[in-house]
Scaffold this motif. Structure first.
Motif, PDB file in Angstrom:
ATOM      1  N   GLU A   4       0.860  -1.193   0.000  1.00  0.00           N
ATOM      2  CA  GLU A   4       0.000   0.000   0.000  1.00  0.00           C
ATOM      3  C   GLU A   4       0.887   1.229   0.000  1.00  0.00           C
ATOM      4  OE1 GLU A   4      -3.242   0.204   2.770  1.00  0.00           O
ATOM      5  OE2 GLU A   4      -3.410  -1.972   2.823  1.00  0.00           O
ATOM      6  N   ALA A   5       0.708   2.067  -1.008  1.00  0.00           N
ATOM      7  CA  ALA A   5       1.504   3.285  -1.108  1.00  0.00           C
ATOM      8  C   ALA A   5       1.165   4.223   0.041  1.00  0.00           C
ATOM      9  CB  ALA A   5       1.232   3.970  -2.441  1.00  0.00           C
ATOM     10  N   SER A   7       0.242   7.619   2.006  1.00  0.00           N
ATOM     11  CA  SER A   7      -0.750   8.627   1.607  1.00  0.00           C
ATOM     12  C   SER A   7      -0.103   9.923   1.120  1.00  0.00           C
ATOM     13  CB  SER A   7      -1.695   8.927   2.767  1.00  0.00           C
ATOM     14  OG  SER A   7      -0.955   9.427   3.872  1.00  0.00           O
ATOM     15  N   VAL A   9       2.278  10.241  -1.189  1.00  0.00           N
ATOM     16  CA  VAL A   9       2.948  10.039  -2.475  1.00  0.00           C
ATOM     17  C   VAL A   9       2.674  11.241  -3.367  1.00  0.00           C
ATOM     18  CG1 VAL A   9       2.959   8.631  -4.572  1.00  0.00           C
ATOM     19  CG2 VAL A   9       2.875   7.535  -2.331  1.00  0.00           C
ATOM     20  N   ILE A  11       4.044  11.529  -6.684  1.00  0.00           N
ATOM     21  CA  ILE A  11       3.924  11.069  -8.063  1.00  0.00           C
ATOM     22  C   ILE A  11       3.598   9.589  -8.011  1.00  0.00           C
ATOM     23  CG2 ILE A  11       5.076  10.819 -10.290  1.00  0.00           C
ATOM     24  CD1 ILE A  11       6.985  13.062  -9.427  1.00  0.00           C
ATOM     25  N   SER A  12       2.553   9.198  -8.673  1.00  0.00           N
ATOM     26  CA  SER A  12       2.113   7.805  -8.609  1.00  0.00           C
ATOM     27  C   SER A  12       3.062   6.901  -9.405  1.00  0.00           C
ATOM     28  CB  SER A  12       0.701   7.664  -9.167  1.00  0.00           C
ATOM     29  OG  SER A  12       0.709   7.837 -10.566  1.00  0.00           O
ATOM     30  N   ALA A  13       3.074   5.628  -9.056  1.00  0.00           N
ATOM     31  CA  ALA A  13       3.874   4.640  -9.785  1.00  0.00           C
ATOM     32  C   ALA A  13       3.458   4.594 -11.249  1.00  0.00           C
ATOM     33  CB  ALA A  13       3.737   3.266  -9.140  1.00  0.00           C
ATOM     34  N   GLU A  14       2.179   4.732 -11.512  1.00  0.00           N
ATOM     35  CA  GLU A  14       1.682   4.716 -12.891  1.00  0.00           C
ATOM     36  C   GLU A  14       2.230   5.903 -13.679  1.00  0.00           C
ATOM     37  OE1 GLU A  14      -0.398   4.489 -10.183  1.00  0.00           O
ATOM     38  OE2 GLU A  14      -0.728   2.326 -10.298  1.00  0.00           O
ATOM     39  N   ASP A  15       2.277   7.086 -13.045  1.00  0.00           N
ATOM     40  CA  ASP A  15       2.815   8.269 -13.716  1.00  0.00           C
ATOM     41  C   ASP A  15       4.307   8.110 -14.003  1.00  0.00           C
ATOM     42  OD1 ASP A  15       0.340   9.499 -13.715  1.00  0.00           O
ATOM     43  OD2 ASP A  15       0.781  10.806 -12.007  1.00  0.00           O
TER      44      ASP A  15
END
Length: 77
Positions: A4-5, A7, A9, A11-15
């Motif tokens: 679980e990332a 809260s 974060v 820049i998201s991993a997807e970005d």
């Protein structure tokens, strides 16, 4: 237990993965398909990024690593 990332974060991993793919595309556009492409990563911090970049490439590349130190043989920078 799934990851679980945090809260906070920014820049998201997807970005990040999308940007890595864009960088791979830019590199491939900038160098002709018949050019031998050799990528170099500074250890230790860059190797995960370089791995992601290589996986995003759609052409063969060679990879190398180099270690650097601000201390050389001394103990102060």
């Amino acid at each position: 237990m799934p990851y679980e990332a945090p809260s906070n974060v920014m820049i998201s991993a997807e970005d990040i993965q999308q940007r890595v793919k864009e960088l791979a595309d830019e590199i491939q556009r900038d160098y002709a398909a018949d050019d031998q492409l050799h990528l170099v990563s500074v250890l230790k911090g860059g190797f995960i990024f370089l791995g992601d970049l290589v996986r995003a490439m759609r052409r063969p590349v060679s990879v190398d690593f180099m270690a650097v130190s601000s201390y050389a043989k001394g103990t102060t920078s």
